[in-house]
Design an enzyme around this catalytic site. Structure first.
Site, short mmCIF file in Angstrom:
data_model
loop_
_atom_site.label_atom_id
_atom_site.label_comp_id
_atom_site.label_asym_id
_atom_site.label_seq_id
_atom_site.Cartn_x
_atom_site.Cartn_y
_atom_site.Cartn_z
N ASP A 151 0.83 -1.22 0.00
CA ASP A 151 0.00 0.00 0.00
C ASP A 151 0.86 1.26 0.00
OD1 ASP A 151 0.68 -0.43 2.70
OD2 ASP A 151 -1.32 0.01 3.47
N ASP A 180 -5.47 -0.19 5.53
CA ASP A 180 -6.23 -0.62 6.72
C ASP A 180 -7.53 0.15 6.91
OD1 ASP A 180 -4.17 -2.35 6.92
OD2 ASP A 180 -3.25 -1.43 8.67
N ALA A 230 -1.55 -7.64 16.33
CA ALA A 230 -1.43 -9.00 15.79
C ALA A 230 -1.57 -9.03 14.27
CB ALA A 230 -2.48 -9.90 16.43
N SER A 246 -5.59 -1.07 15.06
CA SER A 246 -5.49 0.39 15.08
C SER A 246 -6.49 1.04 14.13
CB SER A 246 -4.05 0.83 14.78
OG SER A 246 -3.62 0.25 13.58
C1 GLA Z 1 0.52 -2.59 8.36
C2 GLA Z 1 0.16 -1.23 7.82
C3 GLA Z 1 -0.55 -1.34 6.47
C4 GLA Z 1 0.26 -2.21 5.51
C5 GLA Z 1 0.64 -3.53 6.17
C6 GLA Z 1 1.57 -4.38 5.33
O1 GLA Z 1 -0.63 -3.30 8.69
O2 GLA Z 1 -0.70 -0.55 8.73
O3 GLA Z 1 -0.76 -0.05 5.95
O4 GLA Z 1 1.40 -1.52 5.06
O5 GLA Z 1 1.27 -3.33 7.41
O6 GLA Z 1 0.95 -4.81 4.17
#
Ligand code: GLA
Length: 405
Positions: free
Chosen positions: A49, A190, A141, A146
């Site tokens: 991302d 996310d 985890a 978050s």
């Molecule tokens: C974390 C970050 C996401 C992404 C993932 C890896 O969860 O919050 O934005 O970069 O790692 O894919």
């Protein structure tokens, strides 16, 4: 040894304990409204991302519950079932700096939503609040606790203040809070995965232009399991930011040779191969992961649309190898889970999910083969690490919402 298979309880079942916590902590007789936001697992597109690549996450049926009740004045109290420490802030003088506590997340969102209210001329609708947090998502985890807390807070504030924000306003408020106030240089995946969740669908999100589409999953074809390695790295945020910085650095070095590229995902293979030797080996490994994972994620999309679950699973499997060897974000516990899962005849693919450095693995398993998987994981993990590995099969989730309790 008990069977580690657990069904996710209905989030509403968490309400009584939270309602008690709310009443005890705040000492009011107010009846709070209840909001829920899920977590997510990412199936393909690991660490893409923030490199402008495509990702394929879906929401899980576990997440964050937020109880919210207005109170007179302009003070907001934040408390949480899991952590003793609460916080009280004044909307007129919100703290400028993070403290490293869990409350940084809702506080960051509070700042952002207040700013939106100010920009839209409806500051008069904002006011004092009691907010109480809890949930059933393991924290740190790789399941995006978050984003769950941030998008959930944005929804709770929006609804209790009656601001009438669009879902995307809330998603972006959550993202700005995490990047700005909390200080994690995360990509857009996310909060989008949480905010745009749809059951029985994966979210296809191209992080270069934020274009997205929901791809249907056939719930009769396979189950998706999440296995928790139990490993939590305090340093995860620092390591994560380091990966982001390494990719930025690599892109800075390759960009002059790829004038059309606006992010690492755009760098053509031949440009990388030609200049690979000029990069430090660690940077070359990161770039190789990113470019290959982009290809795999497009291939996974095609496999999914063609109903080729075996092909989809193979790509998931290849992604884990790349995260382990090239991106170096796995750990022994996750490798063990993936190895044991792949030894089951009914498993299509398994890999770590989220940022890595511990956390969870996601496993695609044929319907009917869930018990075999659970048994093998339990035996293997226990033999090596002397403890059980929590495993659950999830149904997906319809996204952030107010719950009737
Ligand atoms: C974390 C970050 C996401 C992404 C993932 C890896 O969860 O919050 O934005 O970069 O790692 O894919």
């Amino acid at each position: 040894m008990t069977s580690p298979i657990a069904a996710s309880p209905d989030p509403r079942l968490l309400f009584p304990a939270l309602a008690r916590g709310f009443a005890e902590h705040f000492g009011t007789g107010a009846t709070p409204r209840v909001f829920f936001a899920p977590g997510r697992v990412n199936l393909m597109g690991a660490h893409l991302d923030y490199n402008g690549g495509p990702v394929l996450p879906t929401a899980v049926d576990r997440g964050t519950l937020i109880l919210a009740a207005p109170r007179p004045g302009r003070r907001v109290r934040l408390a949480c079932l899991r952590e003793g420490e609460g916080l009280e802030v004044d909307l007129e003088r919100l703290p400028m700096a993070r403290t490293g506590a869990w409350s940084d997340y809702p506080l960051g969102v509070l700042r952002e939503v207040l700013e939106l209210a100010r920009a839209r001329g409806c500051l008069d609708r904002t006011g004092g609040l009691d907010l109480y947090f809890g949930g059933n998502l393991p924290v740190g985890a790789g399941l995006s606790s978050s984003a769950s807390i941030c998008v959930g807070t944005a929804l709770a504030l929006d609804r209790t203040w009656g601001l009438d924000l669009a879902p995307m306003d809330r998603v972006h408020a959550a993202l700005r809070a995490e990047r700005g106030f909390v200080g994690v240089q995360c990509g857009i995946m996310d909060p989008y995965a949480v905010g745009l969740a749809r059951p029985e669908h994966l979210l296809w999100l191209d992080c270069k232009d934020a274009a997205y589409e929901h791809l249907p999953l056939d719930p009769t074809a396979f189950s998706i399991a999440v296995a928790d390695s139990g490993v939590r790295r305090e340093l995860a945020a620092g390591e994560f930011n380091r990966r982001v910085a390494e990719c930025d650095q690599a892109f800075g070095r390759l960009a002059p040779h790829a004038p059309d590229a606006i992010c690492l995902r755009d760098v053509p293979w031949d440009v990388f191969l030609e200049h690979r030797a000029d990069l430090e080996p660690v940077l070359a490994r990161r770039v190789e992961h990113v470019l290959r994972e982009v290809e795999r994620t497009f291939a996974a999309r095609s496999a999914l649309l063609a109903g080729d679950i075996v092909g989809f699973g193979r790509l998931i499997q290849a992604a884990h190898g790349s995260l382990r060897d090239l991106y170096e974000v796995s750990c022994r516990e996750l490798d063990r889970i993936v190895e044991d899962a792949l030894a089951c005849s009914g498993v299509f693919g398994a890999r770590l999910t989220g940022a890595g450095f511990g956390g969870c693995a996601v496993i695609l398993v044929r319907k009917g083969a869930e018990e075999e998987l659970a048994e093998r994981l339990t035996r293997g993990f226990h033999a090596t690490f002397g403890r059980e590995v929590p495993l659950w099969f999830f149904r997906g989730d319809e996204g952030p919402r107010e719950l009737e309790v």
